[in-house]
Design an enzyme around this catalytic site. Structure first.
Site, mmCIF file in Angstrom:
data_model
loop_
_atom_site.group_PDB
_atom_site.id
_atom_site.type_symbol
_atom_site.label_atom_id
_atom_site.label_comp_id
_atom_site.label_asym_id
_atom_site.label_seq_id
_atom_site.Cartn_x
_atom_site.Cartn_y
_atom_site.Cartn_z
ATOM 1 N N ALA A 111 -6.556 19.824 -12.199
ATOM 2 C CA ALA A 111 -6.016 19.551 -13.535
ATOM 3 C C ALA A 111 -6.042 18.050 -13.794
ATOM 4 O O ALA A 111 -5.960 17.258 -12.852
ATOM 5 C CB ALA A 111 -4.592 20.073 -13.613
ATOM 6 N N GLU A 161 -1.649 20.710 -4.384
ATOM 7 C CA GLU A 161 -0.506 20.404 -5.266
ATOM 8 C C GLU A 161 0.754 19.960 -4.547
ATOM 9 O O GLU A 161 1.506 19.121 -5.067
ATOM 10 C CB GLU A 161 -0.173 21.621 -6.148
ATOM 11 C CG GLU A 161 -1.185 21.935 -7.228
ATOM 12 C CD GLU A 161 -2.363 22.775 -6.764
ATOM 13 O OE1 GLU A 161 -2.512 22.958 -5.531
ATOM 14 O OE2 GLU A 161 -3.141 23.240 -7.595
ATOM 15 N N GLU A 174 -8.165 27.579 -8.229
ATOM 16 C CA GLU A 174 -7.455 28.750 -8.767
ATOM 17 C C GLU A 174 -8.386 29.571 -9.670
ATOM 18 O O GLU A 174 -8.306 30.798 -9.704
ATOM 19 C CB GLU A 174 -6.191 28.301 -9.516
ATOM 20 C CG GLU A 174 -5.102 27.848 -8.531
ATOM 21 C CD GLU A 174 -3.869 27.265 -9.210
ATOM 22 O OE1 GLU A 174 -4.026 26.288 -9.962
ATOM 23 O OE2 GLU A 174 -2.762 27.783 -8.991
ATOM 24 N N TYR A 225 0.988 1.646 1.548
ATOM 25 C CA TYR A 225 -0.122 1.538 2.498
ATOM 26 C C TYR A 225 0.141 0.517 3.607
ATOM 27 O O TYR A 225 -0.375 0.644 4.706
ATOM 28 C CB TYR A 225 -1.408 1.129 1.768
ATOM 29 C CG TYR A 225 -2.034 2.216 0.936
ATOM 30 C CD1 TYR A 225 -2.017 3.547 1.351
ATOM 31 C CD2 TYR A 225 -2.673 1.924 -0.267
ATOM 32 C CE1 TYR A 225 -2.599 4.546 0.599
ATOM 33 C CE2 TYR A 225 -3.267 2.920 -1.027
ATOM 34 C CZ TYR A 225 -3.229 4.231 -0.592
ATOM 35 O OH TYR A 225 -3.811 5.214 -1.337
ATOM 36 N N LYS A 274 -7.072 -22.796 13.552
ATOM 37 C CA LYS A 274 -7.769 -22.084 12.475
ATOM 38 C C LYS A 274 -8.582 -23.061 11.636
ATOM 39 O O LYS A 274 -9.748 -22.808 11.316
ATOM 40 C CB LYS A 274 -6.781 -21.312 11.603
ATOM 41 C CG LYS A 274 -6.315 -20.004 12.241
ATOM 42 C CD LYS A 274 -5.740 -19.059 11.220
ATOM 43 C CE LYS A 274 -5.018 -17.877 11.844
ATOM 44 N NZ LYS A 274 -5.859 -16.817 12.384
ATOM 45 N N GLY A 292 -6.403 23.536 -9.746
ATOM 46 C CA GLY A 292 -6.772 24.487 -10.790
ATOM 47 C C GLY A 292 -8.221 24.942 -10.667
ATOM 48 O O GLY A 292 -8.550 26.095 -10.983
HETATM 49 P P1 NAD Z 1 -5.325 -12.106 19.857
HETATM 50 O O1 NAD Z 1 -4.636 -13.152 20.668
HETATM 51 O O2 NAD Z 1 -5.311 -10.704 20.336
HETATM 52 O O3 NAD Z 1 -6.860 -12.534 19.684
HETATM 53 C C1 NAD Z 1 -7.286 -13.790 19.352
HETATM 54 C C2 NAD Z 1 -8.672 -13.969 19.928
HETATM 55 O O4 NAD Z 1 -9.244 -15.146 19.383
HETATM 56 C C3 NAD Z 1 -8.714 -14.130 21.445
HETATM 57 O O5 NAD Z 1 -9.629 -13.196 21.998
HETATM 58 C C4 NAD Z 1 -9.200 -15.552 21.644
HETATM 59 O O6 NAD Z 1 -10.014 -15.699 22.810
HETATM 60 C C5 NAD Z 1 -10.013 -15.752 20.398
HETATM 61 N N1 NAD Z 1 -10.265 -17.147 20.042
HETATM 62 C C6 NAD Z 1 -9.449 -18.196 20.151
HETATM 63 N N2 NAD Z 1 -10.097 -19.312 19.691
HETATM 64 C C7 NAD Z 1 -11.314 -18.916 19.272
HETATM 65 C C8 NAD Z 1 -12.429 -19.576 18.695
HETATM 66 N N3 NAD Z 1 -12.411 -20.897 18.506
HETATM 67 N N4 NAD Z 1 -13.511 -18.860 18.373
HETATM 68 C C9 NAD Z 1 -13.541 -17.529 18.591
HETATM 69 N N5 NAD Z 1 -12.520 -16.850 19.146
HETATM 70 C C10 NAD Z 1 -11.421 -17.538 19.484
HETATM 71 O O7 NAD Z 1 -4.723 -12.235 18.394
HETATM 72 P P2 NAD Z 1 -4.622 -11.119 17.258
HETATM 73 O O8 NAD Z 1 -3.347 -10.389 17.419
HETATM 74 O O9 NAD Z 1 -5.896 -10.371 17.200
HETATM 75 O O10 NAD Z 1 -4.466 -12.033 15.969
HETATM 76 C C11 NAD Z 1 -5.543 -12.691 15.367
HETATM 77 C C12 NAD Z 1 -5.159 -13.101 13.964
HETATM 78 O O11 NAD Z 1 -4.824 -11.938 13.213
HETATM 79 C C13 NAD Z 1 -3.956 -14.014 13.871
HETATM 80 O O12 NAD Z 1 -4.165 -14.924 12.833
HETATM 81 C C14 NAD Z 1 -2.816 -13.065 13.532
HETATM 82 O O13 NAD Z 1 -1.764 -13.693 12.857
HETATM 83 C C15 NAD Z 1 -3.525 -12.109 12.632
HETATM 84 N N6 NAD Z 1 -2.887 -10.782 12.529
HETATM 85 C C16 NAD Z 1 -2.415 -10.168 13.643
HETATM 86 C C17 NAD Z 1 -1.814 -8.921 13.527
HETATM 87 C C18 NAD Z 1 -1.289 -8.214 14.743
HETATM 88 O O14 NAD Z 1 -0.481 -7.286 14.598
HETATM 89 N N7 NAD Z 1 -1.749 -8.550 15.934
HETATM 90 C C19 NAD Z 1 -1.714 -8.303 12.276
HETATM 91 C C20 NAD Z 1 -2.247 -8.947 11.148
HETATM 92 C C21 NAD Z 1 -2.838 -10.193 11.301
#
Ligand code: NAD
Length: 724
Positions: free
Chosen positions: A69, A140, A120, A665, A413, A117
């Site tokens: 529907a 549904e 159905e 989500y 980073k 539907g």
């Molecule tokens: P992790 O420690 O499991 O993995 C990080 C990896 O990055 C390691 O394998 C390390 O060797 C590698 N690394 C470090 N320097 C590097 C470089 N110069 N080049 C390439 N690789 C390099 O960390 P994670 O939990 O996977 O988190 C990664 C990112 O994701 C972080 O920014 C974190 O905040 C984000 N994040 C994590 C989660 C979570 O629940 N773990 C959820 C969402 C976002």
């Protein structure tokens, strides 16, 4: 031609059999909107007058049969008076009853998906021929209602009570083999043979090989059971379904009750039983929430497609090859998800052991898909081979998009992103999976900040449906659109948000954790808080969730949020998160946090309550407050709801629909409430502000915004305003 309309045409073949084809003009799918239903009624009325009709075949000219529907149109029915709603339902019942009373055999050729539907209608025919690729079902109950056009009456008579309960209460889409096995369809054939086979079936009936009248009689008569037999069948399905559905979702149990009555009734009475029960369900707040979620989901999907169409051409919309930096928990997850959905990906780390681990995790996930029958071994191998592990940037020269997932440290980073920028083309999009660092700030390290966007996945990547796509100050529309396109290609639901500490999801989640920390400070029992919130509909309570997120991760994010929103997210003294962090109780990752964790038989961590935790947490408790279940719920939910509104007011998220879907989500917000904003709308802002004021002594997290108070005074709703 017997009938020619805008959605339906009926032609009579030389054999004397009529072919009714559904083909809603101007739409990509067939659905039962009021135009189609009116035409179906008129077409059936015409068929009733054709002399010596040899049979009718129903089919569709589109890839789908009928998707169901038209919810946008029919949800307005739900608000009408009971008698009006009953009248509308009866009118469609009448059409389907007229089809099943035609004086000739009827066969439906189910060429594509037939749901709600649409299915159905199939059930109202004497025979069903189904394409191998089609799917059927009655979904549904997932909208908080149940089949209202005869589905709950006809399906049990066709496939038995147990099967019908499983089909209707589960609300799943059944593949052809499963539908055939349960007896819901009579034949399964290749899609291009489905109409031909339907005609052939009618020939067999007319040649006397099949008795359609006997079958009709059998499928419309009341089902006969002894009282004991009936009680046993229904008690057993109630046990199974009740445990799964839970108290917040009444539709599955209600449809069982309705079927228990209707299966022993003649058709006309049975249909009335269904109608009466349907009306009750349609009026529940749960149905409103779930229908609203369905519409919001469609809306976010549409806005993602519009964004892509506006900023990208067909040629450059697709990411052909991606790369991920970091092979850790998140990087490995991104690599698997990309490869499993068909986008090859280069996975770079600085450590070989990290690459090996990332690949072995991906291998485990692919093998799981094979053992569940979802993937062939060949496809799994192909998927695994499309992840290219590297220690250098050699493979980066032709990638379209990079996801950075290295450690959560601003300097690391910035330097990794700047280094990567030197190895990719000027058009390559660079994204970061940071959870807490400002995208605008990270972009300052780059030469092409316009090509940089946040792409925030959730853990575990293969399971969590949300991706927050974060637009930094300098991110271009094309970069945002390409990131959205890649998230979609990975099977995720992208929601575009603006940059701020925590983005949308963590910005809203941390005030909720703030509520939890304050409860713990007042001596709440963590088990009790978890149980109350789980009963309220969360997939896990806050203490357990913190353990899963990781106490170290939460501690870091908590400090970022406190710095970003000091007026309400900074706390005095040591809270439970700080305290556990200082004790190195990092949660599930090192087997102790609020709970302790032991391996279960499948090797998965099992949560265990350790009485010692009370002593461990004692230094953070400053008072002992008597807390009711309601107190706990309010103190957890109010900060979360207010912060979601702030995200809307600050333009972090564009609409109530996107905010609500983000929470559903991203953090499993209880779906029966329809999301935080819908929950506020249903409660009424005036009532909410009054409630929040009772907790004003707890600080600014509990203070509704000025705009909320103004809206409350004018009796406005968020969804109502958004529609204006
Ligand atoms: P992790 O420690 O499991 O993995 C990080 C990896 O990055 C390691 O394998 C390390 O060797 C590698 N690394 C470090 N320097 C590097 C470089 N110069 N080049 C390439 N690789 C390099 O960390 P994670 O939990 O996977 O988190 C990664 C990112 O994701 C972080 O920014 C974190 O905040 C984000 N994040 C994590 C989660 C979570 O629940 N773990 C959820 C969402 C976002």
């Amino acid at each position: 031609m017997i009938f020619a309309g805008k959605a339906i045409k009926v032609e009579q073949q030389p054999s004397g059999v009529a072919l009714l084809t559904l083909d809603l003009q101007g739409e990509t799918v067939n659905k039962f909107d009021s135009l189609t239903l009116t035409e179906l009624k008129d077409a059936v009325a015409k068929l009733q007058t054709v002399p010596d009709l040899k049979g009718v075949v129903f089919t569709s000219a589109k890839d789908v049969f009928v998707v169901g529907a038209d919810i946008t149109e029919f949800m307005t029915w739900f608000d009408s008076e009971d008698e009006v709603l009953a009248g509308n339902l009866r009118a469609t019942h009448q059409i389907f009853n007229d089809i099943s009373a035609l004086p000739c055999p009827t066969v439906v050729a189910i060429n594509g998906i037939a749901l709600g539907g649409g299915f159905e209608l199939c059930l109202a025919c004497d025979y069903r021929v189904m394409a191998e690729t089609a799917k059927v079902g009655l979904p549904e109950t997932q909208l908080g209602i149940y089949p209202g056009w005869g589905g709950s009456v006809r399906l049990p008579r066709l496939i038995g009570v147990d099967n019908a309960c499983e089909w209707i209460c589960g609300g799943g889409q059944k593949r052809a083999d499963a539908a055939f096995k349960d007896g819901a369809v009579d034949a399964v054939v290749p899609a291009d043979k489905v109409v031909e086979s339907a005609f052939h079936l009618i020939e067999q009936v007319n040649a006397g090989k099949l008795d359609f009248m006997a079958r009709r009689e059998e499928h419309t008569a009341p089902m006969v059971f002894s009282p004991i037999e009936k009680m046993m069948i229904f008690e057993s399905v109630r046990g199974v379904v009740g445990a799964k559905a839970g108290k917040h979702y009444p539709a599955p149990m209600a449809v069982i009750k309705s079927m228990e009555k209707s299966i022993s009734q003649p058709m006309d009475k049975a249909c009335e039983t269904e109608i009466a029960g349907f009306i009750k369900m349609a009026k529940t707040p749960v149905a409103k929430s779930l229908v609203n979620l369905f519409l919001s989901d469609q809306k976010i999907k549409k806005s993602a497609s519009t964004l892509i169409a506006k900023s990208l051409t067909d040629d450059n919309a697709k990411v052909q090859k991606a790369a991920v930096l970091g092979a850790g928990i998140m990087g490995g997850g991104v690599a698997y998800q990309s490869a499993s959905k068909g986008t090859p990906i280069v996975m770079k780390d600085i450590r070989q052991d990290a690459l090996d681990l990332g690949l072995s995790e991906a291998n485990k996930l692919f093998s799981g898909q094979v053992s569940r029958g979802r993937l062939t071994a060949d496809k799994a191998m192909q998927g695994l081979n499309s992840i290219v592990p590297v220690l250098s940037y050699g493979e980066f020269s032709d990638v379209d998009l990079v996801v950075e997932a290295v450690v959560e440290n601003m300097d690391v980073k910035k330097s990794v992103l700047a280094e990567t920028e030197d190895h990719i083309t000027p058009d390559t999009i660079l994204t970061s999976n940071t959870s807490t660092i400002s995208i605008t700030e990270l972009a300052t390290a780059l030469k092409r900040p316009e090509n940089f966007v946040g792409m925030h996945f959730f853990n575990p990547v293969h399971k969590m449906p949300l991706v927050e796509v974060i637009r930094g100050e300098k991110s271009s529309d094309a970069a945002v659109a390409k990131t959205v396109a890649y998230a979609k290609a990975m099977g995720k639901n992208p929601i575009v948000v603006n940059d701020c500490p925590g983005f949308l999801v963590n910005r809203v989640l941390f005030p909720y954790f703030g509520g939890f920390s304050a409860l713990m400070k007042e001596g709440a029992d963590l088990r009790e808080v978890d149980k109350v919130m789980e009963r309220f509909g969360w997939p896990m309570g806050p203490a357990y969730l913190l353990d899963v997120v990781g106490i170290d991760t939460a501690h870091h994010a908590d400090s970022v949020m406190a710095a970003g929103f000091p007026d309400r997210m900074q706390h005095e003294g040591t809270n439970v998160i700080d305290h556990l962090f200082s004790l190195k109780r990092f949660g599930q990752k090192n087997n102790k946090g609020f709970y302790t964790y032991v391996e279960d038989r499948k090797g998965k961590p099992k949560k265990v309550y350790d009485e010692e935790i009370e002593t461990i947490l004692a230094p953070t408790v400053t008072s002992k407050t008597e807390l009711t279940e309601e107190d706990i719920i309010h103190r957890m939910m109010i900060p979360l709801c207010i912060e979601t509104v702030r995200c809307l007011e600050d333009g972090i998220v564009a609409s109530p629909a996107e905010a609500d879907m983000g929470l559903i989500y991203g953090i499993g917000f209880p779906p029966y409430l329809g999301g935080a904003i819908h929950y506020l709308d249903q409660m009424g802002l005036a009532a909410f502000c009054e409630l929040a004021d009772k907790y004003s002594h707890l600080g600014k997290l509990y203070e509704p915004t000025e705009k909320m108070r103004a809206m409350a005074a004018n009796n406005e709703t968020f969804y109502g305003n958004a529609a204006k």
